[in-house]
Design a protein around this motif. Sequence first.
Motif, PDB file in Angstrom:
ATOM      1  N   VAL A  13      19.699   7.424   8.775  1.00 51.19           N
ATOM      2  CA  VAL A  13      20.047   7.425   7.351  1.00 51.19           C
ATOM      3  C   VAL A  13      18.881   7.922   6.513  1.00 51.19           C
ATOM      4  O   VAL A  13      19.049   8.623   5.521  1.00 51.19           O
ATOM      5  N   ALA A  14      17.677   7.546   6.905  1.00 53.73           N
ATOM      6  CA  ALA A  14      16.446   7.960   6.219  1.00 53.73           C
ATOM      7  C   ALA A  14      15.335   8.007   7.248  1.00 53.73           C
ATOM      8  O   ALA A  14      15.493   7.530   8.377  1.00 53.73           O
ATOM      9  N   ALA A  15      14.207   8.589   6.855  1.00 54.97           N
ATOM     10  CA  ALA A  15      13.074   8.667   7.779  1.00 54.97           C
ATOM     11  C   ALA A  15      12.634   7.273   8.213  1.00 54.97           C
ATOM     12  O   ALA A  15      12.252   7.053   9.359  1.00 54.97           O
ATOM     13  N   SER A  16      12.693   6.317   7.292  1.00 55.49           N
ATOM     14  CA  SER A  16      12.330   4.935   7.564  1.00 55.49           C
ATOM     15  C   SER A  16      12.885   4.080   6.434  1.00 55.49           C
ATOM     16  O   SER A  16      13.321   4.592   5.397  1.00 55.49           O
ATOM     17  N   GLU A  23      10.650   4.573   3.479  1.00 53.58           N
ATOM     18  CA  GLU A  23      10.897   5.828   2.784  1.00 53.58           C
ATOM     19  C   GLU A  23      12.227   5.815   2.026  1.00 53.58           C
ATOM     20  O   GLU A  23      12.347   6.435   0.969  1.00 53.58           O
ATOM     21  N   PHE A  24      13.217   5.120   2.571  1.00 58.30           N
ATOM     22  CA  PHE A  24      14.473   5.004   1.828  1.00 58.30           C
ATOM     23  C   PHE A  24      14.219   4.339   0.481  1.00 58.30           C
ATOM     24  O   PHE A  24      14.670   4.819  -0.565  1.00 58.30           O
ATOM     25  N   GLU A  42       0.826  -1.209   0.000  1.00 61.52           N
ATOM     26  CA  GLU A  42       0.000   0.000   0.000  1.00 61.52           C
ATOM     27  C   GLU A  42       0.861   1.260   0.000  1.00 61.52           C
ATOM     28  O   GLU A  42       0.536   2.248  -0.673  1.00 61.52           O
ATOM     29  N   HIS A  43       1.968   1.234   0.737  1.00 61.99           N
ATOM     30  CA  HIS A  43       2.849   2.399   0.785  1.00 61.99           C
ATOM     31  C   HIS A  43       3.348   2.753  -0.612  1.00 61.99           C
ATOM     32  O   HIS A  43       3.354   3.928  -1.004  1.00 61.99           O
TER      33      HIS A  43
END
Length: 452
Positions: A332-335, A338-339, A82-83
């Motif tokens: 490193v990234a928001a999640s 998200e990376f 879904e993301h």
Amino acid sequence: MTDLQALQSVTDDMVLCRDVMVTMRDGVRLATDIYRPARGGGALDRPAPVIIERTPYGKAMASRAELEVGMTEPMDRATVAEHFVRHGYIVVYQDCRGRYGSEGEFVKYRSEGPDGYDTLAWIAAQPWCNGRIGTMGLSYAAHTQMAAACLAPPALATMILDSGGFSNAFTCGIRQGGAFELKQATWAYREARESAVAAGDELGQKALGAENLHRWFGRMPWSEGRSPLRWAPQYEAYLLEQWRHETFDDFWKQVGIHAAGFYDAIPNIPIALMSSWFDVYVPTTFENLAGLASNGKRPLALIMGPGLHGDRNLSFAGDVDFGPNAPLGGNVAASWLEFRRSWFDRWLKSGPEGDLDEEPIRLFVMGGGKGTKNETGRLDHGGRWIKAKRWPLAGVTEQSYYLHPNGRLSEAFPAADAVALTYDFDPADPVPTIGGALTSGQPIFAGGGFDQ
């Protein structure tokens, strides 16, 4: 897939076509789930880029890799899909040959090259695919990516190789420097039990479950009918085949377990490589980085965290804690989601450039902690993330040290008349090792940092 096949509405803006049987070149069909953007319960007609993960662990089962900071249970496949779907992608999950819903016989690693190639060709031919495909997945699902890439599928546009993708399985992954990795034995036993459960084989479940794996590890080497896998012959057969190829012969040069022999054939596509210092695939990751970079044409990124295999959002490995800066998420990234979404936007949609374009290397440097035990009872070791433009890091030099008769290491080569060093080794009474860069060893061993 045809319009006659049922679409299940998962959310208001996503539909799922479950268990599409995709035919391989030899007629074997692989079970495939396809998540597509939707409106009002109907799939959108416009073509979109596709993200695929091919897995032996059950395409409908949650991957242990999908665990973000603060979560105690991994996200299920639909949540992950879904993301990406909400950002304009189609997401495909597929069971590997001989696993879960797919037909055929499972022979570990050996079918993933042609099966991956055929699957990507099938996807690229569908009206809902815009011709650009990205791949993702942890461990075995990284091996499936690299295996397919060695055959240069035309639609393959980018990969995120997460803790896997054999450079040379003889030296890392199946054998370690030539010695057989016993994680292959524990993996085969565990997955044989899971396969029996998935197939509803109650007798097989009971027989495998009654085996004492600890006792079997004291009865090596195994052979046909004389192993805890005797109740699952196809798992026993491939394991013994790997075990018995003790020299670097043609067996080890096959597609799927020897990317080093195919680097020139792999398309010049952007590739992100991910691993961690307590993962068994550290050599594979750095060898792939060097091999893929050799022609200077592929955009490459590397992330090397401090933890165990796939545990990128935990702050510890074994009895050692690296502090709140250790997880990938928030540092490193928001999640991790998200990376990957940012990476796919960049290379599947020609999205904006990010800082990975300028400094594509992310390394966690361990150390700097108090050296005492924290509230969880783990050693406070500490550490921090650094960025770099290339690997090896600028200003680093390689240095060789030599063992001398007095037991000391020195940069000087031993004298020509130095007395040879010898030692006695009894394989029935080995020096114990606790932890380390290990994976898939439960219930026999576990990786991480421990007091030796």
